[in-house]
Scaffold this active site. Structure first.
Site, mmCIF file in Angstrom:
data_model
loop_
_atom_site.group_PDB
_atom_site.id
_atom_site.type_symbol
_atom_site.label_atom_id
_atom_site.label_comp_id
_atom_site.label_asym_id
_atom_site.label_seq_id
_atom_site.Cartn_x
_atom_site.Cartn_y
_atom_site.Cartn_z
ATOM 1 C CE LYS A 1 -51.446 -7.676 4.609
ATOM 2 N NZ LYS A 1 -50.659 -8.186 3.460
ATOM 3 C CE LYS B 1 -27.470 -4.464 -8.752
ATOM 4 N NZ LYS B 1 -26.564 -5.540 -9.030
ATOM 5 C CB ALA C 1 -39.545 -18.538 -2.672
ATOM 6 C CD GLN D 1 -32.615 -4.186 -10.582
ATOM 7 O OE1 GLN D 1 -31.710 -3.626 -11.192
ATOM 8 N NE2 GLN D 1 -33.204 -3.637 -9.544
ATOM 9 C CD GLU E 1 -37.044 -6.256 0.834
ATOM 10 O OE1 GLU E 1 -38.036 -5.685 1.345
ATOM 11 O OE2 GLU E 1 -37.135 -7.012 -0.136
ATOM 12 C CG HIS F 1 -38.842 -9.859 4.912
ATOM 13 N ND1 HIS F 1 -39.098 -9.510 3.609
ATOM 14 C CD2 HIS F 1 -38.332 -8.743 5.491
ATOM 15 C CE1 HIS F 1 -38.768 -8.253 3.407
ATOM 16 N NE2 HIS F 1 -38.282 -7.757 4.541
#
Ligand code: FAD
Length: 303
Positions: free
Chosen positions: A168, A275, A51, A215, A17, A77
């Protein structure tokens, strides 16, 4: 190729991702990352959708380039936040016109600092977006959804959360990718519950190598993942030594993946945090395991 078909074809689906760089950062930065990731031969790369419109415009472009410039299967996404049917159709048409036919359908979260006054879109929950995509595009696209081994942070009842997940999936989800977790045993319990609930699409385990102190704070606030003692010890010991923390974070993620593959997981989704050098080291650590995954036919596999 549709990701649904990749899961059918491969014994272990290994994916990355990435996220679009902030709009103040040149777009080229992500192509430097992709140049490195390409050599690691992932089965697909997913591109997050920022977002509140922050990096949204960049997602379809990057998703298209992953597919066409880099020749890697691409998963775009898409979120419900502030999205109308028309906006969604525009993005999906662009993606389809450019060969991207895989979408991770998410609810998303309201923009930071605007929880109470953001514009609601046409879709409330991810299931509404899944239904819309399935009705509008049928089987021309493969749809993924998010799953939470420890339950979604807003849902205080894991059974209810699982019930919504099952709905879902029934609405048209082909595969699931999980939220990051650091305790494999919690993931295995979730897999068992999902199996019992009749959720029978492939589930990819989301793994995030923790290589920086910032993080951790973000992870715990945003998704509430449990931190096992072994992991907390690493943090206490190496948090202020960036090189040591990176080394330990890579080792921890590798250890999780080795165990997950032994368990028989169908997919590993690595949150690369852009990274590439970290992704490279983890990929190299598990290269033999990727090649030597046993044929699951005849074995008890929980998803
Ligand atoms: P939903 O499936 O809608 O679930 C959200 C909550 O609502 C849960 O508590 C669930 O129990 C509840 N719920 C579900 N259906 C119903 C219903 N019918 N009635 C009542 N309650 C219901 N965010 C981004 O902004 N951009 C990204 O690119 C992004 N990528 C992600 C990738 C992965 C693999 C994961 C795991 C998460 C990602 N997220 C991303 C974060 C995600 O958007 C948030 O976690 C969000 O809070 C929930 O999204 P969802 O799709 O799981 O929502």
């Amino acid at each position: 190729m549709k990701i649904k078909d990749i899961f059918e074809k491969k014994r272990l689906v290994f994916s990355f991702e990435i996220f679009p760089p902030k709009t103040t950062t040149p777009l080229e930065r992500i192509y430097e990352t992709l140049d490195e990731l390409k050599g690691l031969q992932p089965d697909f790369i997913s591109v997050t959708y920022g977002a509140g419109g922050s990096t949204r415009d960049r997602t379809p472009q990057i998703a298209m380039d992953v597919k066409n410039k880099y020749g890697i299967e691409s998963l775009a996404h898409l979120t419900c936040v502030e999205a109308t049917r028309e906006d969604t159709e525009k993005i999906v048409s662009f993606l389809l016109d450019n060969g991207v036919n895989n979408i991770l359908a998410l609810r998303g979260d309201p923009p930071e600092g605007a929880r109470d006054n953001f514009v609601k879109g046409d879709f409330e929950h991810a299931i509404d977006l899944v239904r819309f995509l399935r009705e509008r595009y049928g089987e021309t696209i493969s749809i993924g959804g998010a799953a939470y081994p420890e339950g979604h942070i807003e849902c205080d009842d894991p059974i209810k959360d699982l019930h919504f997940l099952k709905q879902k999936v029934n609405a048209g989800v082909d595969f699931l990718i999980t939220q990051l977790f650091f305790d494999n045993e919690l993931f295995y319990r979730f897999m068992e519950r999902a199996y019992i609930a009749g959720i029978n699409v492939p589930i990819s385990a989301g793994i995030m190598p923790v290589v920086s102190k910032n993080q951790i704070e973000r992870i715990v606030t945003l998704c509430g993942a449990s931190l096992p003692q072994k992991f907390v010890r690493i943090l206490h010991r190496y948090a202020d030594d960036p090189r040591a923390l990176e080394e330990a974070g890579i080792a921890y993620a590798t250890d999780q993946i080795v165990d997950l593959i032994a368990f028989g997981v169908k997919g590993i989704h690595l949150y690369t945090m852009n990274k590439a050098h970290v992704a490279r080291r983890i990929t190299s650590n598990i290269s033999t395991l990727r090649e030597a995954v046993p044929d699951p036919k005849g074995e008890k596999v929980l998803s």
